[in-house]
Scaffold this motif. Sequence first.
Motif, short mmCIF file in Angstrom:
data_model
loop_
_atom_site.label_atom_id
_atom_site.label_comp_id
_atom_site.label_asym_id
_atom_site.label_seq_id
_atom_site.Cartn_x
_atom_site.Cartn_y
_atom_site.Cartn_z
N PRO A 52 147.08 33.66 -64.56
CA PRO A 52 146.12 34.15 -63.56
C PRO A 52 144.68 33.91 -64.00
O PRO A 52 144.37 33.96 -65.18
CB PRO A 52 146.43 35.64 -63.47
CG PRO A 52 147.08 35.98 -64.75
CD PRO A 52 147.81 34.75 -65.20
N PHE A 53 143.81 33.67 -63.03
CA PHE A 53 142.40 33.42 -63.31
C PHE A 53 141.67 34.75 -63.44
O PHE A 53 141.70 35.58 -62.54
CB PHE A 53 141.77 32.59 -62.19
CG PHE A 53 140.31 32.36 -62.38
CD1 PHE A 53 139.86 31.37 -63.24
CD2 PHE A 53 139.36 33.13 -61.73
CE1 PHE A 53 138.51 31.15 -63.43
CE2 PHE A 53 138.02 32.92 -61.91
CZ PHE A 53 137.59 31.93 -62.76
N ARG A 70 136.50 36.60 -57.43
CA ARG A 70 137.69 35.75 -57.40
C ARG A 70 138.65 36.02 -58.54
O ARG A 70 139.73 35.46 -58.58
CB ARG A 70 137.28 34.29 -57.41
CG ARG A 70 136.51 33.90 -58.66
CD ARG A 70 136.00 32.51 -58.59
NE ARG A 70 135.23 32.20 -59.78
CZ ARG A 70 134.86 30.99 -60.11
NH1 ARG A 70 135.19 29.98 -59.34
NH2 ARG A 70 134.15 30.79 -61.19
N SER A 71 138.28 36.89 -59.48
CA SER A 71 139.14 37.20 -60.63
C SER A 71 140.31 38.08 -60.20
O SER A 71 140.19 38.94 -59.34
CB SER A 71 138.34 37.92 -61.71
OG SER A 71 137.37 37.07 -62.24
N LYS A 89 142.96 40.35 -55.91
CA LYS A 89 141.65 39.94 -56.40
C LYS A 89 140.63 41.05 -56.17
O LYS A 89 140.79 41.88 -55.27
CB LYS A 89 141.22 38.66 -55.71
CG LYS A 89 142.23 37.56 -55.95
CD LYS A 89 141.69 36.22 -55.67
CE LYS A 89 142.80 35.23 -55.96
NZ LYS A 89 142.37 33.97 -56.34
N LYS A 124 149.11 27.82 -66.26
CA LYS A 124 147.72 28.23 -66.51
C LYS A 124 147.58 29.75 -66.56
O LYS A 124 146.69 30.26 -67.21
CB LYS A 124 146.81 27.70 -65.41
CG LYS A 124 146.62 26.21 -65.43
CD LYS A 124 145.66 25.83 -64.32
CE LYS A 124 145.45 24.35 -64.26
NZ LYS A 124 144.53 23.98 -63.19
N SER A 183 148.54 27.18 -54.51
CA SER A 183 148.45 28.23 -55.52
C SER A 183 148.14 27.65 -56.91
O SER A 183 148.21 26.44 -57.12
CB SER A 183 149.74 29.02 -55.57
OG SER A 183 150.80 28.17 -55.95
N ARG A 184 147.83 28.52 -57.81
CA ARG A 184 147.48 28.13 -59.17
C ARG A 184 148.76 27.81 -59.94
O ARG A 184 149.80 28.44 -59.76
CB ARG A 184 146.73 29.28 -59.83
CG ARG A 184 146.19 28.98 -61.19
CD ARG A 184 145.28 30.11 -61.63
NE ARG A 184 144.94 30.03 -63.02
CZ ARG A 184 143.89 29.39 -63.49
NH1 ARG A 184 143.09 28.76 -62.68
NH2 ARG A 184 143.64 29.37 -64.78
N SER A 185 148.69 26.86 -60.86
CA SER A 185 149.85 26.47 -61.67
C SER A 185 150.30 27.64 -62.54
O SER A 185 149.48 28.39 -63.07
CB SER A 185 149.50 25.29 -62.57
OG SER A 185 149.15 24.17 -61.81
#
Length: 85
Positions: free
Chosen positions: A9-10, A30-31, A63, A7, A2-4
Motif C-alpha cells: 500500500p502507498f 492519497r495515503s 484513504k 509494492k 490498482s497498485r501492484s
Amino acid sequence: MSRSLWKGPFCEIKIKDSQSLKPLNIKSRRSVILPEFVGRTFNIYNGKSYISCKILETMIGLKFGEFSSTRKKPIHKKKNKQKSK
C-alpha cells in the motif's frame, strides 16, 4: 487500475513516536490508512483548513481523503412570502 501487490500500500506518513498523542497534520490525502494508525488522531488538509479525524478499525485500507470533504454544502435561501393587502 490498482497498485501492484508486490509494492504494497502507498503511504507517505511515517510515525516516529508511537506514544505521542499529539495529532499529526497530514497533507497527503492519497495515503492509505495502515493498522498502526488505529486510535490516533490526524488533522487532514482539505485545501483550505485541517479537519480532525480519529482513526478506527473500520477505516483500515481506505484513504485519508475519504474522511475530509473538499466541497462546501450548498445553502439554499428561503423565500419570504409577502402578505398581499
